[in-house]
Scaffold this active site. Structure first.
Site, PDB file in Angstrom:
ATOM      1  CB  SER A  39      -0.959   0.022   1.194  1.00 41.28           C
ATOM      2  OG  SER A  39      -0.257   0.239   2.390  1.00 41.28           O
ATOM      3  CE  LYS A  80      -2.514   2.276   4.866  1.00 41.65           C
ATOM      4  NZ  LYS A  80      -2.284   1.374   3.785  1.00 41.65           N
TER       5      LYS A  80
END
Length: 183
Positions: A39, A80
């Site tokens: 991701s 993230k």
């Protein structure tokens, strides 16, 4: 005999102090983390090993575009990039990030934008469409993975409470040939 007992006792004390110091440093200051999944590609790769700086946010605030590690679930931590800070309005339009109406460059996405000429890397959306909030609420962050087409992030799991953030990370230390600082 008494001397060897004293020496053994000194070694035991030194070892105990070393273990306690190592545990304290890991718990309060720095911790290792392994990137799990794709991701954050192309910035981070699956199985990259990084150091999480837990001290930085004890004395300062998160900055936009910091890469952070946070508790996503009870037993799972995510890594993230911070896109929205408290009070920010977020919008993506034609693969451009707008924060409070101002366009921002995202140089860390350029490599992927070239690889996906068939359409936008990040679909059009507003913060309100994804979260029901017009602005990022106080005490929360809006985060996205760099691999926008394949990232489970604030678009899916909602905004992240600041108290769930473990810390900032920007150093890959393993594999050794990939040792680097990331932005």
């Amino acid at each position: 005999m008494a001397r060897s007992k004293n020496e053994l006792w000194e070694w035991i004390k030194a070892l105990a102090i070393a273990v306690i110091l190592a545990a304290a440093i890991r718990y309060f200051f720095f911790a290792p983390i392994v990137v799990d999944g794709d991701s954050m590609m192309p910035t981070l790769y699956n199985q990259d090993r990084m150091i999480v700086n837990k001290v930085g946010y004890m004395i300062g605030e998160p900055d936009r575009f910091d890469i952070v590690v946070f508790h996503a679930t009870e037993d799972k931590d995510y890594i993230k990039r911070i896109i929205g800070l408290p009070g920010d309005e977020i919008e993506y339009k034609d693969d451009v990030l707008y924060i409070n109406g101002k366009a921002y460059d995202e140089p860390y996405l350029e490599e992927y934008k070239v690889q996906y000429p068939d359409g936008p890397l990040t679909e059009n959306f507003t913060l309100e469409e994804k979260t029901g909030h017009q602005k990022v609420p106080d005490g929360h962050l809006f985060v996205l993975g760099d691999n926008r087409r394949f990232s489970k992030d604030s678009r899916h799991i909602g905004m992240i409470p600041k108290e769930e953030v473990l810390g900032k990370t920007n150093v890959v230390y393993w594999p050794l040939q990939d040792l680097r600082k990331v932005k």
